[in-house]
Design a protein around this motif. Structure first.
Motif, PDB file in Angstrom:
ATOM      1  N   LEU A 185       0.123 -12.565  -1.173  1.00 50.73           N
ATOM      2  CA  LEU A 185      -1.298 -12.325  -0.973  1.00 50.73           C
ATOM      3  C   LEU A 185      -1.703 -12.428   0.496  1.00 50.73           C
ATOM      4  O   LEU A 185      -2.705 -11.835   0.911  1.00 50.73           O
ATOM      5  CB  LEU A 185      -2.125 -13.302  -1.810  1.00 50.73           C
ATOM      6  CG  LEU A 185      -2.169 -13.005  -3.313  1.00 50.73           C
ATOM      7  CD1 LEU A 185      -2.773 -14.180  -4.073  1.00 50.73           C
ATOM      8  CD2 LEU A 185      -2.956 -11.733  -3.588  1.00 50.73           C
ATOM      9  N   ARG A 186      -0.937 -13.149   1.284  1.00 57.31           N
ATOM     10  CA  ARG A 186      -1.301 -13.323   2.693  1.00 57.31           C
ATOM     11  C   ARG A 186      -0.575 -12.355   3.620  1.00 57.31           C
ATOM     12  O   ARG A 186      -0.953 -12.228   4.782  1.00 57.31           O
ATOM     13  CB  ARG A 186      -1.017 -14.762   3.127  1.00 57.31           C
ATOM     14  CG  ARG A 186      -1.822 -15.800   2.372  1.00 57.31           C
ATOM     15  CD  ARG A 186      -1.637 -17.171   2.946  1.00 57.31           C
ATOM     16  NE  ARG A 186      -2.378 -17.320   4.185  1.00 57.31           N
ATOM     17  CZ  ARG A 186      -2.223 -18.340   5.032  1.00 57.31           C
ATOM     18  NH1 ARG A 186      -1.333 -19.265   4.783  1.00 57.31           N
ATOM     19  NH2 ARG A 186      -2.944 -18.408   6.134  1.00 57.31           N
ATOM     20  N   GLN A 187       0.483 -11.691   3.115  1.00 57.31           N
ATOM     21  CA  GLN A 187       1.266 -10.857   4.017  1.00 57.31           C
ATOM     22  C   GLN A 187       1.362  -9.389   3.593  1.00 57.31           C
ATOM     23  O   GLN A 187       1.398  -8.504   4.444  1.00 57.31           O
ATOM     24  CB  GLN A 187       2.681 -11.444   4.161  1.00 57.31           C
ATOM     25  CG  GLN A 187       2.696 -12.807   4.823  1.00 57.31           C
ATOM     26  CD  GLN A 187       4.109 -13.346   5.022  1.00 57.31           C
ATOM     27  OE1 GLN A 187       5.095 -12.679   4.731  1.00 57.31           O
ATOM     28  NE2 GLN A 187       4.207 -14.566   5.509  1.00 57.31           N
ATOM     29  N   LEU A 188       1.419  -9.135   2.294  1.00 56.51           N
ATOM     30  CA  LEU A 188       1.544  -7.752   1.849  1.00 56.51           C
ATOM     31  C   LEU A 188       0.206  -7.025   1.913  1.00 56.51           C
ATOM     32  O   LEU A 188      -0.855  -7.671   1.858  1.00 56.51           O
ATOM     33  CB  LEU A 188       2.071  -7.710   0.418  1.00 56.51           C
ATOM     34  CG  LEU A 188       3.501  -8.198   0.173  1.00 56.51           C
ATOM     35  CD1 LEU A 188       3.825  -8.115  -1.314  1.00 56.51           C
ATOM     36  CD2 LEU A 188       4.501  -7.392   0.990  1.00 56.51           C
ATOM     37  N   PRO A 189       0.214  -5.711   1.990  1.00 53.03           N
ATOM     38  CA  PRO A 189      -1.034  -4.963   1.869  1.00 53.03           C
ATOM     39  C   PRO A 189      -1.704  -5.285   0.537  1.00 53.03           C
ATOM     40  O   PRO A 189      -1.011  -5.519  -0.462  1.00 53.03           O
ATOM     41  CB  PRO A 189      -0.582  -3.502   1.924  1.00 53.03           C
ATOM     42  CG  PRO A 189       0.722  -3.545   2.657  1.00 53.03           C
ATOM     43  CD  PRO A 189       1.367  -4.830   2.259  1.00 53.03           C
ATOM     44  N   PRO A 190      -3.032  -5.332   0.489  1.00 52.59           N
ATOM     45  CA  PRO A 190      -3.725  -5.703  -0.753  1.00 52.59           C
ATOM     46  C   PRO A 190      -3.276  -4.901  -1.969  1.00 52.59           C
ATOM     47  O   PRO A 190      -3.145  -5.461  -3.066  1.00 52.59           O
ATOM     48  CB  PRO A 190      -5.191  -5.428  -0.409  1.00 52.59           C
ATOM     49  CG  PRO A 190      -5.277  -5.641   1.064  1.00 52.59           C
ATOM     50  CD  PRO A 190      -3.970  -5.129   1.607  1.00 52.59           C
ATOM     51  N   GLU A 191      -3.019  -3.603  -1.803  1.00 50.04           N
ATOM     52  CA  GLU A 191      -2.624  -2.770  -2.940  1.00 50.04           C
ATOM     53  C   GLU A 191      -1.338  -3.288  -3.566  1.00 50.04           C
ATOM     54  O   GLU A 191      -1.201  -3.339  -4.803  1.00 50.04           O
ATOM     55  CB  GLU A 191      -2.429  -1.312  -2.490  1.00 50.04           C
ATOM     56  CG  GLU A 191      -3.689  -0.625  -2.001  1.00 50.04           C
ATOM     57  CD  GLU A 191      -3.984  -0.889  -0.538  1.00 50.04           C
ATOM     58  OE1 GLU A 191      -4.926  -0.271   0.001  1.00 50.04           O
ATOM     59  OE2 GLU A 191      -3.278  -1.730   0.082  1.00 50.04           O
ATOM     60  N   GLU A 192      -0.380  -3.702  -2.733  1.00 54.17           N
ATOM     61  CA  GLU A 192       0.903  -4.176  -3.239  1.00 54.17           C
ATOM     62  C   GLU A 192       0.795  -5.577  -3.844  1.00 54.17           C
ATOM     63  O   GLU A 192       1.340  -5.851  -4.911  1.00 54.17           O
ATOM     64  CB  GLU A 192       1.938  -4.180  -2.114  1.00 54.17           C
ATOM     65  CG  GLU A 192       2.279  -2.801  -1.568  1.00 54.17           C
ATOM     66  CD  GLU A 192       3.306  -2.865  -0.456  1.00 54.17           C
ATOM     67  OE1 GLU A 192       4.139  -3.799  -0.468  1.00 54.17           O
ATOM     68  OE2 GLU A 192       3.273  -1.991   0.431  1.00 54.17           O
ATOM     69  N   SER A 193       0.097  -6.469  -3.156  1.00 57.80           N
ATOM     70  CA  SER A 193       0.006  -7.847  -3.644  1.00 57.80           C
ATOM     71  C   SER A 193      -0.755  -7.927  -4.963  1.00 57.80           C
ATOM     72  O   SER A 193      -0.388  -8.699  -5.860  1.00 57.80           O
ATOM     73  CB  SER A 193      -0.661  -8.746  -2.594  1.00 57.80           C
ATOM     74  OG  SER A 193      -1.987  -8.346  -2.337  1.00 57.80           O
ATOM     75  N   LEU A 194      -1.787  -7.132  -5.122  1.00 55.92           N
ATOM     76  CA  LEU A 194      -2.565  -7.182  -6.357  1.00 55.92           C
ATOM     77  C   LEU A 194      -1.781  -6.636  -7.540  1.00 55.92           C
ATOM     78  O   LEU A 194      -1.989  -7.070  -8.686  1.00 55.92           O
ATOM     79  CB  LEU A 194      -3.882  -6.429  -6.185  1.00 55.92           C
ATOM     80  CG  LEU A 194      -4.889  -7.103  -5.245  1.00 55.92           C
ATOM     81  CD1 LEU A 194      -6.123  -6.235  -5.068  1.00 55.92           C
ATOM     82  CD2 LEU A 194      -5.270  -8.484  -5.754  1.00 55.92           C
ATOM     83  N   GLU A 195      -0.860  -5.710  -7.310  1.00 58.72           N
ATOM     84  CA  GLU A 195      -0.003  -5.227  -8.394  1.00 58.72           C
ATOM     85  C   GLU A 195       0.897  -6.351  -8.900  1.00 58.72           C
ATOM     86  O   GLU A 195       1.142  -6.473 -10.103  1.00 58.72           O
ATOM     87  CB  GLU A 195       0.840  -4.041  -7.921  1.00 58.72           C
ATOM     88  CG  GLU A 195       0.076  -2.733  -7.834  1.00 58.72           C
ATOM     89  CD  GLU A 195      -0.523  -2.312  -9.172  1.00 58.72           C
ATOM     90  OE1 GLU A 195       0.204  -2.374 -10.195  1.00 58.72           O
ATOM     91  OE2 GLU A 195      -1.710  -1.953  -9.202  1.00 58.72           O
ATOM     92  N   ILE A 196       1.387  -7.196  -7.986  1.00 60.42           N
ATOM     93  CA  ILE A 196       2.222  -8.331  -8.379  1.00 60.42           C
ATOM     94  C   ILE A 196       1.393  -9.345  -9.163  1.00 60.42           C
ATOM     95  O   ILE A 196       1.836  -9.892 -10.177  1.00 60.42           O
ATOM     96  CB  ILE A 196       2.848  -8.988  -7.133  1.00 60.42           C
ATOM     97  CG1 ILE A 196       3.752  -7.983  -6.421  1.00 60.42           C
ATOM     98  CG2 ILE A 196       3.631 -10.232  -7.521  1.00 60.42           C
ATOM     99  CD1 ILE A 196       4.282  -8.479  -5.096  1.00 60.42           C
ATOM    100  N   VAL A 197       0.178  -9.597  -8.698  1.00 57.09           N
ATOM    101  CA  VAL A 197      -0.705 -10.537  -9.400  1.00 57.09           C
ATOM    102  C   VAL A 197      -1.001 -10.039 -10.809  1.00 57.09           C
ATOM    103  O   VAL A 197      -1.048 -10.820 -11.767  1.00 57.09           O
ATOM    104  CB  VAL A 197      -2.014 -10.733  -8.601  1.00 57.09           C
ATOM    105  CG1 VAL A 197      -3.021 -11.546  -9.406  1.00 57.09           C
ATOM    106  CG2 VAL A 197      -1.724 -11.430  -7.276  1.00 57.09           C
TER     107      VAL A 197
END
Length: 433
Positions: A185-197
């Motif tokens: 959440l602090r390093q990846l682009p928001p689009e990528e991190s939110l897919e993981i979440v």
């Protein structure tokens, strides 16, 4: 305290001191109900000091002494277990904190000396307080593991879960918020991190999620201009208005930046703003709280009761977050919960992402009348310091699963689990310190 600061805090907050067993009359006439805060600072401290004096461990459940005959520190490479045995043969065991390396554990010998041969019913007195130079996360983590092992032993002795040894069970079922993915959440682009979440949400089924802010390596910084603001906006759009969202600043903001980002959170209807200023900057924390409507969470890195005393008396937060391991166990954490309850504040403990942190949280919160509506949950990770999962079986026969974001507190005796004996055998008792 601002009335509109309460949208996240559980409506179930009850009777301040009444639930702790402290009669209102013993603390004077000013305190009428939870949430009333006297204007005089010394009076506030007096109320809190009175609460801290009261015992937590329910000694009355035991009719005769329970003498701690042996305490063993068991080691398998970087991982540690603590096993205790009473003179009568009752046994308890707990898993150590996975991030504490072998260099910090020699101090455990001194901790053992404090407890060996003593009556475990006097656990309140045996657990160190704030006096002297002891304390800090490494020391407290070792005290906590020993306390957990003793609670396991004492619960096994009378066939009661650990929560019943530190209070009455008021929360047999606990709603959780999903609090993982710090790095992503602090390093990846928001689009990528939110897919993981979103994928994690399939397992947790939580109705609340914690986002992360900052990450640029400098205060008020980011690894891309506007990345955090974009993440917060996208998270609200992705998960919808019904999802409860909070945000952790991980100490990445100045007082000015903390207020600025807090207003962004308020714009997108977030429910809490956590640990935004660097650890120890308490005046800045209060400045941020006074400048915002959103509830302020803090306390995950604290190791002294006196610090929470200041935070609560000075109204520098809305929700306290002692970590059961970092802070030195359930006894000390319950004292903080009681102090918070005096002035209508709630408790949402921080959970370390190693060992059996979620299990300790469940037992602790089961006995907290002023628990927040959602508690932190980092999925069912039981990773030890060697990177292996700790194999456990729940004594009640039912594995803990998330039912629509709600976890059932284990009902078996002690910590409610049995650690695989073969796993325990790999750990050898330390003789040389």
């Amino acid at each position: 305290m601002k009335s509109n600061r309460r949208k996240f805090i559980s409506s179930a907050v009850v009777g301040g001191l009444a639930a702790t067993g402290v009669p209102f009359s013993s603390l004077g006439a000013d305190l009428k109900s939870a949430g009333s805060m006297p204007t005089d600072l010394q009076t506030r401290y007096d109320y809190l000091d009175e609460v801290v004096k009261r015992p937590v461990f329910r000694k009355e459940l035991f009719s005769s002494p329970v003498i701690l005959e042996t305490i063993e520190l068991l080691r398998d490479r970087n991982n540690f277990l603590v096993r205790v045995r009473s003179k009568e043969g009752a046994v308890g065991i707990a898993a150590g904190h996975g991030s504490q390396n072998s260099k910090s554990w020699p101090a455990f010998e001194g901790i053992m000396t404090r407890f060996l041969g003593k009556d475990a019913r006097d656990l309140d007195k045996l657990v160190p307080g704030d006096s002297g130079k002891s304390g800090g996360i490494p020391f407290n983590s070792q005290v906590a593991i020993l306390e957990f092992a003793i609670l396991d032993m004492m619960g096994n002795l009378i066939k009661k879960p650990a929560g019943e040894l530190i209070g009455k069970i008021v929360n047999p079922m606990i709603s959780v918020y999903q609090g993982s993915r710090v790095v992503e959440l602090r390093q990846l682009p928001p689009e990528e991190s939110l897919e993981i979440v979103k994928k994690d949400l399939l397992e947790s089924k939580a109705k609340a999620i914690k986002m992360r802010a900052g990450g640029g390596g400098i205060l008020d910084g980011d690894n891309a201009p506007g990345r955090t603001e974009k993440l917060l906006k996208m998270a609200r759009e992705t998960f919808g208005d019904q999802m409860v969202l909070g945000c952790d600043g991980n100490g990445n903001y100045t007082r000015k930046g903390g207020i600025r980002m807090g207003k962004v959170l308020e714009e997108y209807n977030y429910s809490w703003w956590e640990e935004m200023v660097p650890f120890g900057q308490y005046d800045d924390l209060k400045h941020v709280k006074d400048g915002l409507r959103i509830p302020i969470f803090t306390g995950e890195s604290e190791s002294h009761i006196s610090t929470f005393r200041w935070l609560i008396a000075n109204d520098a937060c809305d929700v306290v977050q002692p970590d059961q391991l970092y802070f030195g166990g359930m006894i000390r954490s319950m004292k903080v919960a009681r102090m918070a309850e005096v002035f209508g504040k709630t408790i949402v403990p921080h959970i370390t992402q190693y060992g059996l942190g979620y299990l300790y949280m469940l037992h602790f919160i089961s006995a907290c009348p002023n628990a927040g509506k959602y508690q932190e949950f980092d999925l069912f990770s039981t990773r030890d310091a060697n990177g292996n999962n700790i194999p456990i079986v729940y004594k009640s026969g039912d594995p803990i699963t998330s039912y629509d974001g709600v976890l059932k507190v284990p009902t078996g005796s002690g910590l409610g689990i049995t650690i695989d004996p073969e796993y325990v055998k790999k750990h050898k008792a330390l003789k040389n310190w």
